[in-house]
Design an enzyme around this catalytic site. Structure first.
Site, PDB file in Angstrom:
ATOM      1  N   GLN A  71       0.782  -1.157  -0.050  1.00  0.00           N
ATOM      2  CA  GLN A  71       0.051   0.105   0.045  1.00  0.00           C
ATOM      3  C   GLN A  71       0.926   1.284  -0.037  1.00  0.00           C
ATOM      4  OE1 GLN A  71      -2.974  -1.301   3.198  1.00  0.00           O
ATOM      5  NE2 GLN A  71      -3.929   0.082   1.901  1.00  0.00           N
ATOM      6  N   HIS A  72       0.214   2.288  -0.363  1.00  0.00           N
ATOM      7  CA  HIS A  72       0.766   3.763  -0.187  1.00  0.00           C
ATOM      8  C   HIS A  72       1.679   4.232  -1.046  1.00  0.00           C
ATOM      9  CE1 HIS A  72      -1.493   3.165   3.375  1.00  0.00           C
ATOM     10  NE2 HIS A  72      -0.332   2.241   3.875  1.00  0.00           N
ATOM     11  N   ASP A 267      -2.450  -4.851   0.454  1.00  0.00           N
ATOM     12  CA  ASP A 267      -1.845  -6.105   1.046  1.00  0.00           C
ATOM     13  C   ASP A 267      -2.572  -6.600   2.270  1.00  0.00           C
ATOM     14  OD1 ASP A 267      -0.931  -4.163   2.521  1.00  0.00           O
ATOM     15  OD2 ASP A 267       1.239  -4.428   2.031  1.00  0.00           O
TER      16      ASP A 267
END
Length: 504
Positions: A71-72, A267
């Site tokens: 992520q991110h 995830d």
């Protein structure tokens, strides 16, 4: 046999599992490494994805696949589909000052209400602010902002730079899902839409959600991926997405073989799908860092920032707390004692619960839950009698588990139900970790068999997208330690941690 594939494009590597769509049984798998670093060019992920497919025996017999990803991570694209700069990953902390500035400008309470988050350096919104402030020439070139799994899905569909992709740079074909969108800091889990005002505040330019329509072009406005719903499909794998030599991917030329693409997921949300987690389940993952998350039926907004109120990939929500200190606590203390993990377990199980009053507050890397970034680890309660190798070993595991239990208490404080604890991650195969978890947590503890649960969750999405139904695959269980709750362990830990120097 109908086969589906799930991908886990993580920080360290790309894993592919190919499963029987009916039973979830693993048929074959493959993997390939990613380079180290906190900024990585996405082309490395693309090459690793291709290598992992090859390592898994190709996809010629696969009917559907989906991509779970870290992520991110910030993937910036220009109008021609080129990557503007290497992606800044979740673990790149250069945007910490940007996070503080955004929180000051909006207010923590308002940020949490609007997005479920309070900015920290992990989140995408802080990274785009950093680029705006520190790389203005690059910021001017940005035509779209995507996340790692968004970009991989887009490339699998055949889009990308004209020289490398059969369908070219149609940015309006970018897609994501609600779980990954909820980690950006400019998407609202409660409203189910982008907060475009927050994006503009962070980046200084207007944005819009991708239309999905071919040829849509709006110069000057940044494109954000279209958010697909649970069980949605992003389209299909383009047979020429990897250029020449695609027989292994999509079957012989002219065969008409079509691989459907699921929506993909962040995830942790993919892991929740892979575990079959439901409301009331709390997942504790013990890796390099520790995560504690649950499936909840309502959105969470914690103005303290302790709990991030993400959405999940099933239509529910995924509140999560993160600790910086998890499995490395064990390796650090094992190194001090000069033992391996097996001997660390033997020593720990040879001590009584509570470790004779010895407590390790394991802030080796500072800590995020609680937010003490400059604190250090410390042993407490040492005496001539209590300073034994067994007590030190047990205190290490108890301290790690007590730190994670703080995440559970933070979730409970936000109203998340907690009836069962699923313990996953490489460190949980240690028998002492399992036994001590049942003593620290006041919930029944279940240890699922080791597996690639992020990739498995992506495979769940592949089945869901192709059949219209979310599969209910059984999850094998390795252990279910008998409940043996010792509240004094956490009470001692709380007393010791309250005396820690924050290091500011």
């Amino acid at each position: 046999m109908n086969l589906v594939a799930g991908v886990d494009s993580s920080t360290q590597s790309c894993k592919v599992v190919i499963l029987d769509a009916g039973t979830g049984t693993l048929v074959r798998e493959g993997r390939a490494p990613h380079p180290d670093g906190t900024e990585v060019h996405p082309d490395h992920w693309w090459r690793a994805l291709s290598a992992a497919f090859d390592d898994a025996g190709g996809l010629a017999d696969v009917s559907a696949l989906s991509v779970g990803g870290q992520q991110h991570g910030m993937v910036l694209l220009d109008h021609d589909g080129n990557v503007v700069r290497p992606a800044l990953l979740w673990n790149d902390t250069r945007s910490a000052s940007a996070a503080a500035a955004l929180t000051d400008e909006v207010g923590a309470e308002d940020f949490a209400r609007r997005t479920g988050l309070v900015p920290v350096a992990s989140f995408t919104i802080t990274k785009i602010r950093w680029v705006r402030d520190h790389e203005p020439d690059l910021a001017d070139r940005v035509a779209a902002v995507a996340l790692p799994h968004d970009w991989l899905t887009w490339r699998l569909r055949g889009y990308g730079p004209a020289a490398a992709s059969p369908l070219g740079p149609d940015l309006d074909q970018l897609t994501t899902d609600r779980s990954d969108a909820s980690g950006t800091g400019y998407w609202s889990p409660s409203a189910g839409e982008y907060d475009l005002e927050l994006f503009k505040l962070a980046f200084g330019r207007d944005a819009r959600e991708a239309s999905g329509a071919a040829g849509h072009r709006d110069p000057g406005t940044v494109v954000l991926p279209r958010v697909l719903g649970p069980g949605g499909s992003a389209g299909a794998v383009h047979p020429g997405c990897f250029g020449s030599g695609t027989a292994e991917l999509a079957g012989p030329a002219g065969s008409g073989h079509r691989i459907l693409l699921g929506a993909g997921a962040g995830d942790n949300a993919a892991a929740a799908l892979g575990l079959g987690a439901e409301p009331g389940d709390v997942v504790v993952s013990v890796g390099t860092s520790g995560t504690v998350f649950s499936v909840a039926s309502r959105a969470v907004a914690d103005p303290s920032g302790t709990v991030a109120g993400f959405a999940d990939a099933s239509g529910e929500y995924l509140p999560i707390a993160v600790t910086l200190n998890a499995a490395r606590v064990l390796s650090s203390v094992a190194g001090i004692l000069g033992v391996d993990f097996d001997e660390l377990a033997r020593l720990a199980l040879g001590a009584e619960p509570g470790a004779g009053g010895v407590v390790l507050v394991p802030y080796f890397e500072g800590e995020r839950t609680p937010n003490l970034p400059h604190a250090k680890a410390s042993f407490h309660g040492l005496s001539i009698a209590s300073s034994t190798r067994s007590n030190l070993a047990r205190a290490a595991i108890e301290g790690m588990m007590c730190g994670l239990s703080g995440g559970l208490e933070a979730l409970r404080a936000q109203g998340s139900p907690a009836t069962r604890l699923l313990l996953i991650g490489g460190a949980v195969q240690n028998p002492a970790v399992q036994a001590i978890a049942a003593q620290v947590f006041d919930l029944p503890v279940v240890v699922p068999s080791p597996g690639e649960y992020v990739a498995r969750g992506a495979a769940v999405q592949a089945v869901w997208a192709s059949s219209g139904n979310r599969p209910d695959w059984p999850v094998a269980v390795d252990a279910a330690p008998a409940p043996d709750f010792h509240p004094a362990i956490r009470q001692n830990y709380l007393r010791a941690s309250s005396r820690v120097d924050p290091g500011n």
